[in-house]
Design a protein around this motif. Structure first.
Motif, PDB file in Angstrom:
ATOM      1  N   PHE A 109      11.290 -12.153  -3.014  1.00 39.68           N
ATOM      2  CA  PHE A 109       9.846 -12.293  -3.151  1.00 39.68           C
ATOM      3  C   PHE A 109       9.230 -11.003  -3.688  1.00 39.68           C
ATOM      4  O   PHE A 109       9.609  -9.906  -3.285  1.00 39.68           O
ATOM      5  CB  PHE A 109       9.209 -12.593  -1.794  1.00 39.68           C
ATOM      6  CG  PHE A 109       9.712 -13.846  -1.122  1.00 39.68           C
ATOM      7  CD1 PHE A 109       8.945 -14.993  -1.111  1.00 39.68           C
ATOM      8  CD2 PHE A 109      10.957 -13.861  -0.502  1.00 39.68           C
ATOM      9  CE1 PHE A 109       9.401 -16.140  -0.483  1.00 39.68           C
ATOM     10  CE2 PHE A 109      11.424 -15.010   0.127  1.00 39.68           C
ATOM     11  CZ  PHE A 109      10.643 -16.151   0.131  1.00 39.68           C
ATOM     12  N   GLY A 110       8.248 -11.161  -4.582  1.00 38.35           N
ATOM     13  CA  GLY A 110       7.432 -10.043  -5.042  1.00 38.35           C
ATOM     14  C   GLY A 110       5.975 -10.375  -4.800  1.00 38.35           C
ATOM     15  O   GLY A 110       5.533 -11.504  -5.041  1.00 38.35           O
ATOM     16  N   ILE A 111       5.193  -9.405  -4.323  1.00 37.98           N
ATOM     17  CA  ILE A 111       3.809  -9.662  -3.933  1.00 37.98           C
ATOM     18  C   ILE A 111       2.848  -8.764  -4.701  1.00 37.98           C
ATOM     19  O   ILE A 111       3.108  -7.580  -4.919  1.00 37.98           O
ATOM     20  CB  ILE A 111       3.598  -9.414  -2.430  1.00 37.98           C
ATOM     21  CG1 ILE A 111       4.618 -10.193  -1.606  1.00 37.98           C
ATOM     22  CG2 ILE A 111       2.183  -9.808  -2.014  1.00 37.98           C
ATOM     23  CD1 ILE A 111       4.506  -9.924  -0.113  1.00 37.98           C
ATOM     24  N   SER A 112       1.712  -9.366  -5.091  1.00 37.02           N
ATOM     25  CA  SER A 112       0.625  -8.606  -5.693  1.00 37.02           C
ATOM     26  C   SER A 112      -0.693  -9.125  -5.150  1.00 37.02           C
ATOM     27  O   SER A 112      -0.790 -10.285  -4.731  1.00 37.02           O
ATOM     28  CB  SER A 112       0.646  -8.736  -7.218  1.00 37.02           C
ATOM     29  OG  SER A 112      -0.396  -7.966  -7.796  1.00 37.02           O
ATOM     30  N   SER A 113      -1.719  -8.278  -5.140  1.00 39.31           N
ATOM     31  CA  SER A 113      -3.052  -8.681  -4.700  1.00 39.31           C
ATOM     32  C   SER A 113      -4.072  -8.247  -5.742  1.00 39.31           C
ATOM     33  O   SER A 113      -3.866  -7.261  -6.470  1.00 39.31           O
ATOM     34  CB  SER A 113      -3.401  -8.044  -3.351  1.00 39.31           C
ATOM     35  OG  SER A 113      -2.588  -8.567  -2.325  1.00 39.31           O
ATOM     36  N   ILE A 114      -5.186  -8.982  -5.806  1.00 43.62           N
ATOM     37  CA  ILE A 114      -6.211  -8.624  -6.785  1.00 43.62           C
ATOM     38  C   ILE A 114      -6.869  -7.304  -6.380  1.00 43.62           C
ATOM     39  O   ILE A 114      -7.014  -6.986  -5.202  1.00 43.62           O
ATOM     40  CB  ILE A 114      -7.268  -9.728  -6.945  1.00 43.62           C
ATOM     41  CG1 ILE A 114      -7.939 -10.070  -5.615  1.00 43.62           C
ATOM     42  CG2 ILE A 114      -6.664 -10.970  -7.567  1.00 43.62           C
ATOM     43  CD1 ILE A 114      -9.112 -11.022  -5.770  1.00 43.62           C
ATOM     44  N   SER A 115      -7.253  -6.538  -7.385  1.00 45.98           N
ATOM     45  CA  SER A 115      -7.898  -5.247  -7.186  1.00 45.98           C
ATOM     46  C   SER A 115      -8.684  -4.939  -8.453  1.00 45.98           C
ATOM     47  O   SER A 115      -8.754  -5.756  -9.378  1.00 45.98           O
ATOM     48  CB  SER A 115      -6.847  -4.160  -6.927  1.00 45.98           C
ATOM     49  OG  SER A 115      -6.018  -4.005  -8.070  1.00 45.98           O
TER      50      SER A 115
END
Length: 294
Positions: free
Chosen positions: A258-264
């Protein structure tokens, strides 16, 4: 928007359709309405309210037309009425909108000629057709088209409301070996079971999962910062690792990365979010697989 600039096109459509709406599909807003006959609820702040929906239509034809820059058609039903809906993108200055042309075809010849038609079956058929447009046939998860249409709207909503949104990109480890060592039927079984596992570990009325391609999926966690998304992804990873995948007495060991990203401020668009999550998925792969990276 200069409504007068497209009056000619609207007048042509008025000769065929009952209701013409100009909508902003990105913000779900109705810009203008022209109606030839009595149709309830034509002046709604949100375009989807016409269909008695409290949220964006899953098969939003106007957003498809907006993204694909072409005219599209679908059938929809509301109560005991069946409608033909045509969505056509238009450009006004530097902005793109969509003209929705809606026609009540309930009493049309195509239906009245079918004396024994079951309207319940007709409505279910319309729903199934619309569902197929955004659903992956094998797994039942959403498809790539749904990602392209839904993800930008979820990002925009999160930005407007100042709420977090995280995206997980997930890949089944060594999936090619499963197909090579067994067969594609086993591979299909693993894909479908994996979706079932994920579906049991997300919030059904908030989060969503889509097949990105092959054995790769994305999971969108609304109102979840990167730490919460990491915790949720770890739960899914453990559930997959501990699940007994058994096909015709064949036990298959399955893990996922799994790879995770969040909006910024820096990661503010669909493509940037997907690329960032993909980068961390790559890190998970090179760091040994069966892990979550953020």
């Amino acid at each position: 928007m200069d409504i007068g600039s497209i009056d000619f096109q609207i007048n042509l459509l008025k000769k065929i359709f009952d209701l013409i709406r100009i909508v902003d599909p990105i913000n779900n807003k109705v810009i203008s309405v022209t109606c030839n006959k009595s149709i309830d609820k034509i002046h709604n702040k949100n375009c989807y309210n016409f269909w008695n929906h409290n949220q964006m239509c899953k098969n939003c034809i106007s957003l498809k037309a907006y993204n694909e820059k072409e005219t599209l058609i679908k059938f929809e039903h509301l109560g005991d009425k069946t409608y033909l809906v045509m969505a056509t993108p238009i450009v006004d200055d530097d902005s793109t909108y969509v003209v929705e042309s809606i026609k009540d075809i309930t009493d049309s010849k195509i239906i009245s000629d079918s004396q024994n038609i079951d309207l319940v079956l007709l409505y279910k058929g319309v729903e199934n057709i619309n569902k197929l447009a955004f659903t992956d046939e094998l797994t039942g998860a959403y498809n790539r088209r749904y990602i392209n249409e839904k993800l930008p709207k979820d990002i925009l909503k999160s930005q407007k409301n100042s709420t977090p949104l995280s995206l997980v990109m997930m890949d089944i480890d060594c999936f090619k070996n499963i197909n090579d060592n067994y067969n594609h039927a086993v591979g299909d079984y693993v894909l479908k079971e994996t979706i079932k596992i994920i579906s049991k570990n997300i919030r059904l009325n908030s989060d969503w999962i889509a097949r990105y391609g092959g054995e790769e999926f994305i999971i969108v966690f609304k109102n979840a910062n990167i730490d919460i998304a990491y915790m949720l992804a770890e739960r899914i990873r453990n559930a997959i690792q501990n699940y007994e995948f058994i096909y015709n007495n064949i036990k298959i060991q399955v893990t996922a990365s799994f790879g995770i990203s969040s909006i910024s401020k820096k990661i503010s668009t669909k493509d940037l979010l997907l690329n960032d999550a993909d980068k961390y998925l790559y890190h998970a792969k090179i760091n040994g697989r069966n892990r979550v990276e953020k």
